[in-house]
Design an enzyme around this catalytic site. Structure first.
Site, PDB file in Angstrom:
ATOM      1  N   ARG A  58     -20.331   6.529   6.968  1.00  9.48           N
ATOM      2  CA  ARG A  58     -19.773   7.299   8.089  1.00  9.48           C
ATOM      3  C   ARG A  58     -19.665   8.789   7.792  1.00  9.48           C
ATOM      4  NH1 ARG A  58     -15.188   3.970   9.697  1.00  9.48           N
ATOM      5  NH2 ARG A  58     -16.358   2.452   8.538  1.00  9.48           N
ATOM      6  N   THR A  59     -19.303   9.152   6.586  1.00 13.51           N
ATOM      7  CA  THR A  59     -19.145  10.588   6.300  1.00 13.51           C
ATOM      8  C   THR A  59     -20.499  11.287   6.333  1.00 13.51           C
ATOM      9  OG1 THR A  59     -17.216  10.048   4.967  1.00 13.51           O
ATOM     10  CG2 THR A  59     -18.123  12.239   4.674  1.00 13.51           C
ATOM     11  N   LYS A  92     -24.448  14.091 -13.489  1.00 11.72           N
ATOM     12  CA  LYS A  92     -23.768  14.674 -14.656  1.00 11.72           C
ATOM     13  C   LYS A  92     -24.546  15.801 -15.315  1.00 11.72           C
ATOM     14  CE  LYS A  92     -21.683  10.468 -16.275  1.00 11.72           C
ATOM     15  NZ  LYS A  92     -22.386   9.428 -17.000  1.00 11.72           N
ATOM     16  N   ARG A  94     -21.078  14.841  -1.879  1.00 16.84           N
ATOM     17  CA  ARG A  94     -20.187  13.718  -2.218  1.00 16.84           C
ATOM     18  C   ARG A  94     -20.584  13.213  -3.585  1.00 16.84           C
ATOM     19  NH1 ARG A  94     -17.915   8.534   0.842  1.00 16.84           N
ATOM     20  NH2 ARG A  94     -16.715  10.235   1.718  1.00 16.84           N
ATOM     21  N   HIS A 112     -10.784  14.840  -0.515  1.00 14.34           N
ATOM     22  CA  HIS A 112     -11.672  14.558   0.608  1.00 14.34           C
ATOM     23  C   HIS A 112     -11.151  15.424   1.759  1.00 14.34           C
ATOM     24  CE1 HIS A 112     -14.395  12.645   3.210  1.00 14.34           C
ATOM     25  NE2 HIS A 112     -14.049  11.376   3.085  1.00 14.34           N
TER      26      HIS A 112
HETATM   27  C1  NCD Z   1     -12.981   7.391   2.568  1.00  9.86           C
HETATM   28  C2  NCD Z   1     -13.599   7.825   1.259  1.00  9.86           C
HETATM   29  O1  NCD Z   1     -14.787   7.629   1.045  1.00  9.86           O
HETATM   30  O2  NCD Z   1     -12.840   8.356   0.458  1.00  9.86           O
HETATM   31  N1  NCD Z   1     -13.935   6.910   3.485  1.00  9.86           N
HETATM   32  C3  NCD Z   1     -14.772   7.721   4.123  1.00  9.86           C
HETATM   33  O3  NCD Z   1     -14.817   8.927   3.891  1.00  9.86           O
HETATM   34  N2  NCD Z   1     -15.520   7.144   5.077  1.00  9.86           N
HETATM   35  C4  NCD Z   1     -11.905   6.419   2.379  1.00  9.86           C
HETATM   36  C5  NCD Z   1     -12.246   5.149   1.673  1.00  9.86           C
HETATM   37  O4  NCD Z   1     -13.384   4.907   1.272  1.00  9.86           O
HETATM   38  O5  NCD Z   1     -11.309   4.368   1.497  1.00  9.86           O
END
Ligand code: NCD
Length: 325
Positions: free
Chosen positions: A66-67, A94, A116, A144
């Site tokens: 989703r992100t 790394k 990420r 986040h």
């Molecule tokens: C969050 C994450 O990845 O930190 N989810 C996300 O951003 N979709 C929260 C989670 O994974 O619990």
């Protein structure tokens, strides 16, 4: 529409690595800009040309659906070009090889990197290699920031000013970058935060977080304006932190009985992905009080606002003219 006072006062953003780097004016400037961009995220208005010619790189070194999609849509709704770089199975997370990835992106001429990583601090490290804005899309247990911003934006839309509002944060706080960012954003906006968690999933130095800690979920629910349920982060657990999922659900899960203890207009939130039947039962996730899908839509608008503020180099002042163009 004229820019908000916060947007006029706020110092410009150069990177978005951590909520800790922001002050209340900057958070409010992001939230006010998000408000202007929400109709585009909700598809009530078409995409805008604001970031035409800019190249946004999504560098995803840890699993995400989703992100990644949310950042992708946010950039595209503002007409940026998006390149997706996922390093599954490679060794780019790394040391030297991470630096080489950064130098490669630099040589390709990207204008912004959304990163990420499973390693806390990777976005900060990347910002030392690159001169373009770096946007943290989640690093290890650490931060986040766009999740916290979309959450406080969602709360603000329902509750107005968050000063004095009471947010109850439930579950796996120890492993949660969402909790770390969320608490900092809520405290900047003057909200009161109470944590409820299995003792094994509370961070060791919780006293320094400036929050209250409660033992019993039932006791704090009647006073909550928001109940925020965190996902149990099994992938980050090396041992057993609680007896079983059933036990977790019984003691810390949100179910219909617990919902009935809350104010009728309480907001039920979750960052997703949800473990239905563990942190939250299906009927609560689908209840009228749950704003979990709204969080997802607001997430696109918040990410548009962050990309706008980082890449168009502006304060929220310029948004309306350009959006309206
Ligand atoms: C969050 C994450 O990845 O930190 N989810 C996300 O951003 N979709 C929260 C989670 O994974 O619990």
């Amino acid at each position: 529409m004229s820019p908000s006072a916060a947007a006029e006062r706020a110092a410009p953003l150069t990177d978005l690595l951590s909520i800790e780097d922001l002050d209340a004016d900057q958070v409010n400037a992001i939230l006010d800009t998000t408000e202007l961009l929400l109709p585009i995220a909700q598809r009530e208005r078409n995409s805008v040309p604001t970031l035409r010619g800019k190249v946004v790189c999504n560098l995803f070194l840890e699993d995400s659906t989703r992100t990644r999609i949310s950042f992708d849509l946010a950039a595209k709704r503002m007409s940026a070009e998006v390149i997706n770089f996922s390093a599954k199975g490679s060794s780019v997370s790394k040391g030297e090889s991470f630096k080489d990835t950064a130098l490669t992106l630099d040589a390709m001429g990207v204008d912004c990197v959304v990163v990420r990583s499973g390693s806390s601090g990777a976005p900060l490290q990347l910002s030392s290699y690159l001169d373009v804005p770096i946007l943290n899309a989640g690093d290890g247990w650490h931060q986040h920031p766009t999740q916290a911003l979309l959450d406080v934006f969602t709360m603000r839309r329902h509750l107005g000013d968050l000063a004095g509002r009471h947010v109850v944060l439930v579950g796996d706080i120890l492993h949660s970058r969402v909790a770390r960012s969320e608490v900092q954003a809520l405290r900047l906006l003057g909200a009161r935060v109470t944590m409820v968690a299995p003792p094994t999933l509370l961070p060791p130095a919780v006293e320094g977080w400036g929050v209250e800690v409660a033992r019993e979920l039932d006791a704090v629910l009647p006073e909550a304006d928001v109940v925020y349920l965190l996902r149990v982060q099994r992938e980050r657990m090396l041992g057993a932190f609680f007896p079983s999922s059933r036990e977790y659900a019984r003691v810390w899960g949100m179910d219909a009985r617990r919902l009935s203890l809350c104010k009728p207009d309480v907001l039920i939130m979750h960052p997703g992905p949800m473990n239905r039947g563990v942190e939250i039962t299906g009927d609560v996730a689908d209840s009228e009080q749950a704003v979990i899908t709204e969080q997802v839509t607001n997430g696109i608008a918040v990410r548009m606002a962050c990309l706008y503020l980082l890449l168009a180099g502006g304060t929220a002042a310029g948004t309306d003219t350009e959006v309206g163009a």
